[in-house]
Motif scaffolding. Structure first.
Motif, PDB file in Angstrom:
ATOM      1  N   GLY A 179      46.932  42.854  50.876  1.00 14.47           N
ATOM      2  CA  GLY A 179      47.505  41.547  51.153  1.00 14.47           C
ATOM      3  C   GLY A 179      49.009  41.550  51.007  1.00 14.47           C
ATOM      4  N   ALA A 180      49.583  40.390  50.721  1.00  9.97           N
ATOM      5  CA  ALA A 180      51.029  40.251  50.564  1.00  9.97           C
ATOM      6  C   ALA A 180      51.499  40.941  49.287  1.00  9.97           C
ATOM      7  CB  ALA A 180      51.409  38.774  50.534  1.00  9.97           C
ATOM      8  N   PHE A 181      52.738  41.399  49.315  1.00  6.38           N
ATOM      9  CA  PHE A 181      53.329  42.080  48.171  1.00  6.38           C
ATOM     10  C   PHE A 181      54.395  41.191  47.553  1.00  6.38           C
ATOM     11  CE2 PHE A 181      56.279  45.136  46.188  1.00  6.38           C
ATOM     12  CZ  PHE A 181      55.392  45.863  45.423  1.00  6.38           C
ATOM     13  N   ASP A 182      54.326  41.014  46.243  1.00  5.78           N
ATOM     14  CA  ASP A 182      55.286  40.186  45.516  1.00  5.78           C
ATOM     15  C   ASP A 182      56.370  41.090  44.946  1.00  5.78           C
ATOM     16  OD1 ASP A 182      56.700  38.638  43.684  1.00  5.78           O
ATOM     17  OD2 ASP A 182      54.946  37.485  43.090  1.00  5.78           O
ATOM     18  N   TYR A 183      57.566  41.018  45.531  1.00  5.85           N
ATOM     19  CA  TYR A 183      58.647  41.900  45.090  1.00  5.85           C
ATOM     20  C   TYR A 183      59.162  41.533  43.706  1.00  5.85           C
ATOM     21  CZ  TYR A 183      58.856  44.142  49.636  1.00  5.85           C
ATOM     22  OH  TYR A 183      58.546  44.866  50.757  1.00  5.85           O
ATOM     23  N   ALA A 184      58.948  40.303  43.275  1.00  2.00           N
ATOM     24  CA  ALA A 184      59.401  39.888  41.944  1.00  2.00           C
ATOM     25  C   ALA A 184      58.570  40.547  40.848  1.00  2.00           C
ATOM     26  CB  ALA A 184      59.352  38.371  41.815  1.00  2.00           C
ATOM     27  N   THR A 185      57.250  40.564  41.042  1.00  2.00           N
ATOM     28  CA  THR A 185      56.354  41.147  40.034  1.00  2.00           C
ATOM     29  C   THR A 185      55.997  42.593  40.335  1.00  2.00           C
ATOM     30  OG1 THR A 185      54.366  40.414  41.213  1.00  2.00           O
ATOM     31  CG2 THR A 185      55.338  38.885  39.604  1.00  2.00           C
ATOM     32  N   ARG A 186      56.316  43.067  41.556  1.00  2.71           N
ATOM     33  CA  ARG A 186      55.974  44.415  42.015  1.00  2.71           C
ATOM     34  C   ARG A 186      54.465  44.633  42.070  1.00  2.71           C
ATOM     35  NH1 ARG A 186      59.556  46.525  44.842  1.00  2.71           N
ATOM     36  NH2 ARG A 186      58.927  48.648  44.303  1.00  2.71           N
ATOM     37  N   HIS A 187      53.753  43.581  42.459  1.00  4.75           N
ATOM     38  CA  HIS A 187      52.298  43.655  42.552  1.00  4.75           C
ATOM     39  C   HIS A 187      51.824  43.067  43.876  1.00  4.75           C
ATOM     40  CE1 HIS A 187      52.220  43.298  37.884  1.00  4.75           C
ATOM     41  NE2 HIS A 187      52.302  44.553  38.260  1.00  4.75           N
ATOM     42  N   TYR A 188      50.723  43.599  44.378  1.00  9.46           N
ATOM     43  CA  TYR A 188      50.041  42.953  45.488  1.00  9.46           C
ATOM     44  C   TYR A 188      49.351  41.686  44.996  1.00  9.46           C
ATOM     45  CZ  TYR A 188      50.681  46.916  48.650  1.00  9.46           C
ATOM     46  OH  TYR A 188      51.220  47.883  49.457  1.00  9.46           O
ATOM     47  N   LEU A 189      49.225  40.727  45.877  1.00 13.10           N
ATOM     48  CA  LEU A 189      48.630  39.442  45.493  1.00 13.10           C
ATOM     49  C   LEU A 189      47.129  39.374  45.765  1.00 13.10           C
ATOM     50  CD1 LEU A 189      51.409  36.984  46.739  1.00 13.10           C
ATOM     51  CD2 LEU A 189      51.089  37.988  44.464  1.00 13.10           C
ATOM     52  N   SER A 190      46.607  40.359  46.470  1.00 17.06           N
ATOM     53  CA  SER A 190      45.195  40.327  46.841  1.00 17.06           C
ATOM     54  C   SER A 190      44.505  41.644  46.506  1.00 17.06           C
ATOM     55  CB  SER A 190      45.036  40.041  48.341  1.00 17.06           C
ATOM     56  OG  SER A 190      45.567  38.782  48.679  1.00 17.06           O
ATOM     57  N   SER A 191      43.206  41.601  46.574  1.00 13.77           N
ATOM     58  CA  SER A 191      42.367  42.787  46.424  1.00 13.77           C
ATOM     59  C   SER A 191      41.514  42.941  47.669  1.00 13.77           C
ATOM     60  CB  SER A 191      41.450  42.654  45.203  1.00 13.77           C
ATOM     61  OG  SER A 191      42.202  42.484  44.031  1.00 13.77           O
ATOM     62  N   ILE A 192      41.307  44.180  48.077  1.00 15.26           N
ATOM     63  CA  ILE A 192      40.426  44.482  49.204  1.00 15.26           C
ATOM     64  C   ILE A 192      39.146  45.093  48.654  1.00 15.26           C
ATOM     65  CG2 ILE A 192      40.120  45.870  51.284  1.00 15.26           C
ATOM     66  CD1 ILE A 192      43.191  45.712  51.626  1.00 15.26           C
ATOM     67  N   VAL A 193      38.021  44.545  49.072  1.00 15.46           N
ATOM     68  CA  VAL A 193      36.722  45.038  48.619  1.00 15.46           C
ATOM     69  C   VAL A 193      35.875  45.381  49.838  1.00 15.46           C
ATOM     70  CG1 VAL A 193      34.649  44.561  47.282  1.00 15.46           C
ATOM     71  CG2 VAL A 193      36.842  43.560  46.573  1.00 15.46           C
ATOM     72  N   ALA A 194      35.409  46.625  49.900  1.00 12.39           N
ATOM     73  CA  ALA A 194      34.455  47.040  50.928  1.00 12.39           C
ATOM     74  C   ALA A 194      33.071  47.088  50.295  1.00 12.39           C
ATOM     75  CB  ALA A 194      34.831  48.398  51.500  1.00 12.39           C
ATOM     76  N   TYR A 195      32.144  46.336  50.862  1.00 17.57           N
ATOM     77  CA  TYR A 195      30.769  46.277  50.370  1.00 17.57           C
ATOM     78  C   TYR A 195      29.912  47.251  51.174  1.00 17.57           C
ATOM     79  CZ  TYR A 195      32.091  41.751  48.279  1.00 17.57           C
ATOM     80  OH  TYR A 195      32.684  40.751  47.554  1.00 17.57           O
ATOM     81  N   ALA A 196      29.009  47.959  50.486  1.00 16.50           N
ATOM     82  CA  ALA A 196      28.122  48.892  51.177  1.00 16.50           C
ATOM     83  C   ALA A 196      26.756  48.906  50.506  1.00 16.50           C
ATOM     84  CB  ALA A 196      28.713  50.304  51.181  1.00 16.50           C
ATOM     85  N   ALA A 197      25.728  49.244  51.274  1.00 20.49           N
ATOM     86  CA  ALA A 197      24.366  49.354  50.762  1.00 20.49           C
ATOM     87  C   ALA A 197      23.828  50.751  51.094  1.00 20.49           C
ATOM     88  CB  ALA A 197      23.470  48.295  51.381  1.00 20.49           C
TER      89      ALA A 197
END
Length: 203
Positions: A179-197
């Protein structure tokens, strides 16, 4: 600086609470490295009686996005967070989750990038339903999974129960930042999750 992501235990579940240290947009994804579908004995989809005998995971292969990596073991930090791999080059299995191929939600996490360039899960967001994921276990068998969905969640709205909660089948969750990157905190604002069975064949 490597990805500074961590997972915090919240109410019996786990949630990603911070991101990483470089803007993914600085790198072009480009074509995925060519990774062949592995050959070997395929594990059967487990039932409750087989569940206790699932071998430890050793290697992860995702041909669709060019991933071929050994799996390190990720424990829990003193602060109650899930440890993250010490390098962007490998992924890790969270040992507090079921082993891949056991009933439940098995968690594998990896870095998206660092200042050195793309990490092992840089292309995770490009997975599509139907793509296959192979986990080679310590006994040489492969647990084969099929991607069912890929979701991006704001870390402030991370669905802990949906990702880490119990399920009545052998499932896999592949997790990285995005997702978007926060340059102030140096962290991404989102998480990506791939679901599998888990499935019983490579086709």
């Amino acid at each position: 600086m490597l990805l500074a992501g961590s997972l915090a235990v919240l109410g019996g579940g786990v949630a990603i609470v911070v991101g990483n240290a470089h803007d993914r947009g600085a790198y072009a994804a480009g074509p995925a490295p060519r990774v062949a579908v592995p050959h070997g004995p395929i594990a059967t989809v487990p039932d409750a009686e087989q569940d206790a005998n699932v071998p430890l995971p050793a290697f992860l292969i995702i041909p669709a996005i060019g991933v071929r990596t050994r799996l390190v073991r990720l424990g829990t930090t003193r602060g109650g967070a899930m440890a993250v791999p010490g390098t962007t080059a490998v992924a890790g299995w969270f040992t507090a989750s079921p082993r891949p191929g056991a009933i439940g939600s098995s968690i594998i996490a990896g870095h998206v990038d660092s200042y050195l360039g793309p990490g092992v899960f840089f292309r995770l967001r490009l997975l599509r339903p139907g793509d296959r994921v192979f986990v080679r276990r310590a006994n040489g068998t492969f647990a084969v999974f099929r991607i069912t969905a890929v979701r991006t969640y704001l870390k402030t709205r991370f669905p802990v129960q949906a990702v880490y909660g119990p399920v009545p089948y052998a499932s896999l969750r592949l997790i990285t930042c995005g997702g978007a990157f926060d340059y102030a905190t140096r962290h991404y604002l989102s998480s990506i999750v791939a679901y599998a069975a888990q499935v019983g064949s490579t086709s």
